[in-house]
Scaffold this motif. Sequence first.
Motif, PDB file in Angstrom:
ATOM      1  N   GLU A 109       0.828  -1.214   0.000  1.00  0.00           N
ATOM      2  CA  GLU A 109       0.000   0.000   0.000  1.00  0.00           C
ATOM      3  C   GLU A 109       0.858   1.259   0.000  1.00  0.00           C
ATOM      4  OE1 GLU A 109      -2.512  -0.481   3.414  1.00  0.00           O
ATOM      5  OE2 GLU A 109      -3.553  -2.199   2.531  1.00  0.00           O
TER       6      GLU A 109
ATOM      7  N   PHE B  28       2.317   2.056  -3.376  1.00  0.00           N
ATOM      8  CA  PHE B  28       1.345   2.651  -4.300  1.00  0.00           C
ATOM      9  C   PHE B  28       0.961   4.065  -3.864  1.00  0.00           C
ATOM     10  CE2 PHE B  28      -3.150   3.520  -5.221  1.00  0.00           C
ATOM     11  CZ  PHE B  28      -3.022   3.724  -6.583  1.00  0.00           C
ATOM     12  N   GLN B  29       0.573   4.216  -2.611  1.00  0.00           N
ATOM     13  CA  GLN B  29       0.055   5.504  -2.153  1.00  0.00           C
ATOM     14  C   GLN B  29       1.140   6.558  -1.968  1.00  0.00           C
ATOM     15  OE1 GLN B  29      -2.093   4.386   1.365  1.00  0.00           O
ATOM     16  NE2 GLN B  29      -3.790   3.499   0.214  1.00  0.00           N
ATOM     17  N   THR B  30       2.248   6.194  -1.360  1.00  0.00           N
ATOM     18  CA  THR B  30       3.295   7.167  -1.065  1.00  0.00           C
ATOM     19  C   THR B  30       4.202   7.413  -2.253  1.00  0.00           C
ATOM     20  OG1 THR B  30       3.264   6.427   1.235  1.00  0.00           O
ATOM     21  CG2 THR B  30       5.156   7.748   0.548  1.00  0.00           C
ATOM     22  N   TYR B  31       4.570   6.346  -2.944  1.00  0.00           N
ATOM     23  CA  TYR B  31       5.560   6.486  -4.011  1.00  0.00           C
ATOM     24  C   TYR B  31       4.955   6.435  -5.413  1.00  0.00           C
ATOM     25  CZ  TYR B  31       8.653   5.888  -0.076  1.00  0.00           C
ATOM     26  OH  TYR B  31       9.276   6.043   1.133  1.00  0.00           O
ATOM     27  N   GLY B  32       3.655   6.159  -5.525  1.00  0.00           N
ATOM     28  CA  GLY B  32       2.951   6.250  -6.794  1.00  0.00           C
ATOM     29  C   GLY B  32       3.260   5.180  -7.815  1.00  0.00           C
ATOM     30  N   HIS B  33       3.683   4.007  -7.396  1.00  0.00           N
ATOM     31  CA  HIS B  33       3.962   2.922  -8.339  1.00  0.00           C
ATOM     32  C   HIS B  33       2.665   2.164  -8.629  1.00  0.00           C
ATOM     33  CE1 HIS B  33       8.258   3.544  -7.993  1.00  0.00           C
ATOM     34  NE2 HIS B  33       8.160   3.481  -6.674  1.00  0.00           N
ATOM     35  N   PRO B  34       2.093   2.301  -9.830  1.00  0.00           N
ATOM     36  CA  PRO B  34       0.785   1.700 -10.120  1.00  0.00           C
ATOM     37  C   PRO B  34       0.779   0.172 -10.097  1.00  0.00           C
ATOM     38  CG  PRO B  34       1.735   2.627 -12.115  1.00  0.00           C
ATOM     39  CD  PRO B  34       2.629   3.027 -10.978  1.00  0.00           C
TER      40      PRO B  34
ATOM     41  N   ARG C  87      -0.779  -1.547  -7.075  1.00  0.00           N
ATOM     42  CA  ARG C  87      -2.229  -1.541  -6.879  1.00  0.00           C
ATOM     43  C   ARG C  87      -2.852  -2.781  -7.519  1.00  0.00           C
ATOM     44  NH1 ARG C  87      -5.824   3.233  -9.234  1.00  0.00           N
ATOM     45  NH2 ARG C  87      -4.336   2.872 -10.860  1.00  0.00           N
TER      46      ARG C  87
END
Length: 175
Positions: free
Chosen positions: A94, A97-103, A106
């Motif tokens: 999580e 995805f949320q902090t570092y933006g790696h899709p 998800r």
Amino acid sequence: MSEKVYQLNSDQIGVVNFAEPWFLAHFEVEGEVEPYQHFFPSLAEGIQKFPTVFEEKVINHWLAQGAAGQKKLRDLKDYLISTWMNPGIETMREAMFQTYGHPEFREKTGLELIETNNDFLAVVIGHICLRYNKSHFYFNGLHISGRTVDKMLAVNFWSKVKQEAMNDIGTTIFK
């Protein structure tokens, strides 16, 4: 073995503060002669480069042992899945995805990522060290410690050495 004794003055000892905390990783792998420490100059760089060091120091060492090493790697993954699914694997998935933006984090489950991605395996172990297990991770002859460091005690040897060298130059007779 020779013993070195340093006569230090209080003005030679001080604290070095880092503008951004560094990440320190310590590896002890059963069968390796020496423990290994690695400093990363930021937490972000630590997250990015820790998997490479983990693969070099742990995974490659185990895989060089053949079937026994592959079993250790399998047992490590099973241990993480059974003990550290949440918190641990899922909280790191999580965060990635949320902090570092790696899709890609998800779309896959934590189980899929641990099974197929040794980089994620390493990041999860670092995450467990920093967030949930008092900076340590132990597993069957493997000890990893991860810490953030924002200051360090330092010794200034250079001013004393420089002064001694300058004094020696003053007494040297050139022919």
